[in-house]
Scaffold this motif. Structure first.
Motif, short mmCIF file in Angstrom:
data_model
loop_
_atom_site.label_atom_id
_atom_site.label_comp_id
_atom_site.label_asym_id
_atom_site.label_seq_id
_atom_site.Cartn_x
_atom_site.Cartn_y
_atom_site.Cartn_z
N GLN A 298 0.83 -1.20 0.00
CA GLN A 298 0.00 0.00 0.00
C GLN A 298 0.86 1.25 0.00
O GLN A 298 2.00 1.24 0.49
CB GLN A 298 -0.93 0.02 1.22
CG GLN A 298 -2.03 -1.03 1.16
CD GLN A 298 -3.03 -0.82 2.29
OE1 GLN A 298 -2.70 -0.26 3.32
NE2 GLN A 298 -4.25 -1.30 2.08
N GLU B 92 -5.72 1.39 -1.10
CA GLU B 92 -6.35 2.71 -1.14
C GLU B 92 -5.31 3.82 -1.28
O GLU B 92 -4.26 3.78 -0.64
CB GLU B 92 -7.17 2.94 0.14
CG GLU B 92 -7.96 4.23 0.13
CD GLU B 92 -8.82 4.39 1.38
OE1 GLU B 92 -9.63 5.34 1.43
OE2 GLU B 92 -8.67 3.57 2.31
N CYS C 156 -7.16 1.97 -5.57
CA CYS C 156 -8.57 2.33 -5.48
C CYS C 156 -8.72 3.54 -4.58
O CYS C 156 -7.79 3.93 -3.88
CB CYS C 156 -9.40 1.17 -4.94
SG CYS C 156 -8.94 0.67 -3.25
N GLY C 157 -9.89 4.14 -4.60
CA GLY C 157 -10.18 5.26 -3.71
C GLY C 157 -9.50 6.53 -4.15
O GLY C 157 -9.36 6.83 -5.34
N CYS D 49 -12.89 1.50 -3.01
CA CYS D 49 -12.24 0.37 -2.33
C CYS D 49 -13.30 -0.53 -1.69
O CYS D 49 -14.33 -0.03 -1.18
CB CYS D 49 -11.30 0.88 -1.24
SG CYS D 49 -9.91 1.83 -1.89
#
Length: 289
Positions: free
Chosen positions: A33, A57, A79-80, A90
């Motif tokens: 991440q 995210e 995502c996000g 997400c």
């Protein structure tokens, strides 16, 4: 630091670089991440994370609030983030349920509580069973204790509820003097006027009260009768032991026109009567409620 085949995650030691303004780690093999501490660096203005293998995210604070201040191109699992990125939302995070570990202490506690609960249930069942038996026996004893009288027997005992046998009249009914052939006993029969509002409720309340209490100032009840008369109408009556010397009202409000020798009660006797009536009223109120 772009294009150096770096792998793994961005090290957390980068968060100590509080004065960092530009960071370019594009075209590497970085994964995991995007660290959230990058959004907390106060002076970071240009961030390039393109063409790596980041997932999860995208932060939406700090440098990540300005779409021209960072780049994440080539990371297809993100995502996000802010709306300008047009990334998919997400998925909702589902917390993994922790497996319960049953220690001997927990097992002993559960077993003890289960045993106590089972014991309480058994005691409740035994109590309910004993109470039901007691109620059944008291009901049977009540039925056996009092006479079973029909409308016909009460009709004959009072000469058809004639005016000559009428000895009193109240709000919910009339009282007749009668003679029971079955027991050769003089009785007072209180016949409820069921056309009056509350007569049925009064009958039930009196039955409930008189079957549960005994008092020296209460006329002894012999039985009750709830049936239909010769015309098919509802009939309810209470049968009491007959007492001579008239009613309490005749003693309290005696008149020279009614009898040659008026009944006399002194002040102490009248006071005792008032106290007894008040006591009986309290008893009746408690039982009926």
């Amino acid at each position: 630091m772009k294009g150096n085949h770096f792998e793994g995650v961005i090290p957390t030691s980068f968060k100590q670089l509080r004065g960092l303004q530009i960071l370019d780690v594009s075209r590497n093999n970085l994964s995991g991440q995007i660290p959230r501490f990058l959004a907390e660096l106060p002076f970071l203005q240009n961030l390039n994370l393109s063409f790596n293998m980041f997932d999860g995210e995208v932060p939406d604070k700090g440098v990540f609030r300005n779409v021209s201040g960072f780049s994440i191109v080539g990371n297809n699992k993100l995502c996000g983030g802010i709306k300008a990125l047009q990334l998919p939302a997400c998925p909702t995070k589902v917390l993994k349920e922790k497996k319960l570990t049953f220690t001997p202490r927990v097992i002993a506690l559960v077993a003890t509580l289960s045993g106590v609960l089972l014991l309480v249930c058994l005691l409740a069942i035994l109590y309910q069973t004993r109470r039901s038996r007691q109620q059944a026996s008291s009901t049977l004893a009540f039925q056996n204790q009092f006479l079973q009288l029909s409308y016909r027997e009460l009709f004959q005992a009072t000469n058809g509820f004639s005016a000559a046998n009428l000895i009193g009249k109240g709000g919910y009914g009339s009282v007749y003097k009668g003679f029971l052939n079955c027991s050769e006993q003089i009785v007072a029969v209180k016949v409820l006027n069921l056309h009056e509002d509350g007569a049925n409720k009064s009958f039930v309340a009196e039955c409930e009260a008189l079957k549960n209490i005994r008092h020296r100032n209460l006329v002894k009840i012999i039985t009750s009768c709830s049936t239909i008369d010769f015309r098919g109408n509802d009939f309810k009556a209470l049968v009491f032991d007959f007492m001579e010397n008239g009613s309490l009202e005749s003693w309290l409000h005696s008149s020279l026109l009614e009898q040659k020798e008026p009944k006399k009660l002194n002040f102490v006797q009248r006071l005792n009567i008032a106290i007894d009536v008040a006591s009986l009223w309290i008893i009746f109120t408690i039982i009926v409620k």
